[in-house]
Enzyme design. Sequence first.
Site, PDB file in Angstrom:
ATOM      1  N   CYS A  42       0.846  -1.193   0.000  1.00  0.00           N
ATOM      2  CA  CYS A  42       0.000   0.000   0.000  1.00  0.00           C
ATOM      3  C   CYS A  42       0.890   1.255   0.000  1.00  0.00           C
ATOM      4  CB  CYS A  42      -0.898   0.009   1.234  1.00  0.00           C
ATOM      5  SG  CYS A  42      -2.097   1.377   1.260  1.00  0.00           S
ATOM      6  N   ASP A  44       0.481   3.773   1.796  1.00  0.00           N
ATOM      7  CA  ASP A  44       0.435   4.369   3.133  1.00  0.00           C
ATOM      8  C   ASP A  44       1.836   4.707   3.654  1.00  0.00           C
ATOM      9  OD1 ASP A  44       0.249   4.554   6.102  1.00  0.00           O
ATOM     10  OD2 ASP A  44      -1.844   4.006   5.749  1.00  0.00           O
ATOM     11  N   ARG A  46       2.965   4.920   6.491  1.00  0.00           N
ATOM     12  CA  ARG A  46       3.398   4.185   7.689  1.00  0.00           C
ATOM     13  C   ARG A  46       3.831   2.760   7.389  1.00  0.00           C
ATOM     14  NH1 ARG A  46      -2.314   4.939  10.388  1.00  0.00           N
ATOM     15  NH2 ARG A  46      -2.767   4.314   8.235  1.00  0.00           N
ATOM     16  N   HIS A  98      -2.030  -4.063   5.275  1.00  0.00           N
ATOM     17  CA  HIS A  98      -1.677  -3.546   6.605  1.00  0.00           C
ATOM     18  C   HIS A  98      -2.920  -3.207   7.406  1.00  0.00           C
ATOM     19  CE1 HIS A  98      -2.477   0.795   5.805  1.00  0.00           C
ATOM     20  NE2 HIS A  98      -2.304   0.409   4.553  1.00  0.00           N
ATOM     21  N   CYS A 101      -5.984   0.296   7.217  1.00  0.00           N
ATOM     22  CA  CYS A 101      -5.783   0.792   5.852  1.00  0.00           C
ATOM     23  C   CYS A 101      -6.933   1.721   5.457  1.00  0.00           C
ATOM     24  CB  CYS A 101      -5.703  -0.383   4.876  1.00  0.00           C
ATOM     25  SG  CYS A 101      -5.391   0.134   3.170  1.00  0.00           S
TER      26      CYS A 101
HETATM   27 CO    CO Z   1      -3.395   1.127   3.058  1.00  0.00          CO
END
Ligand code: CO
Length: 209
Positions: A42, A44, A46, A98, A101
């Site tokens: 992803c 993202d 993090r 993750h 999400c």
């Molecule tokens: Co995500």
Amino acid sequence: MESIEKLIANNRAWADALKARDPEFFAKRENDQAPHFLMIGCSDSRVPLEVMTGALPGDMFVHRNIGNQVYATDFNVLSVIQFAVQVLRVEHIIVCGHSNCGALRAAEQPAGMGILDHWIAGVRNTIRRHRGELDGCGSEDERLRRLSELNVLQQVGALSRTPTVLDAWSTGKRPLLHGWVYDIGTGHLDKVVEAIDGVERATALLPTG
Ligand code: CO
């Protein structure tokens, strides 16, 4: 981490540290790459795929998008997969979802986000297919966690049906397909499925829900 200048300064310090350990570190990688892994994760912020696995430059071919999706119509991910399998000859492809999400959270909500609705349509289909199981989860956290696993299984399944992977499997066991979920709150990776090496195991991946 707020300033652009800080990013450049960090980069120089990082490169200097690697060179201090091995003066030829970058020179050795200049002309070629031979990674063993393709990771699809992803976008993202993090979920830093290389950082969280200790991968060094040259270790991992990477593709990221919102919700770690593998669409049969996405030239971007299909090109990455083809290059990784046919040219780089990676041994493993990992789809990494993750916790918490945003794409999965958004898919639980009614549509209304423009182009993002098209992008997460596949996640909404996964929710519909597994509504019974998801509705049976004890809490929102548990539901989102299970959805992250189901989403990963769905994407590993999609990966197994790409022409590139089917072609590769017609002549051998490579690449092995894996599905993981990363927990943002602990920094730990958990395996959801591992070492899928053929159509039979791939088609048995998802429970009916
Ligand atoms: Co995500």
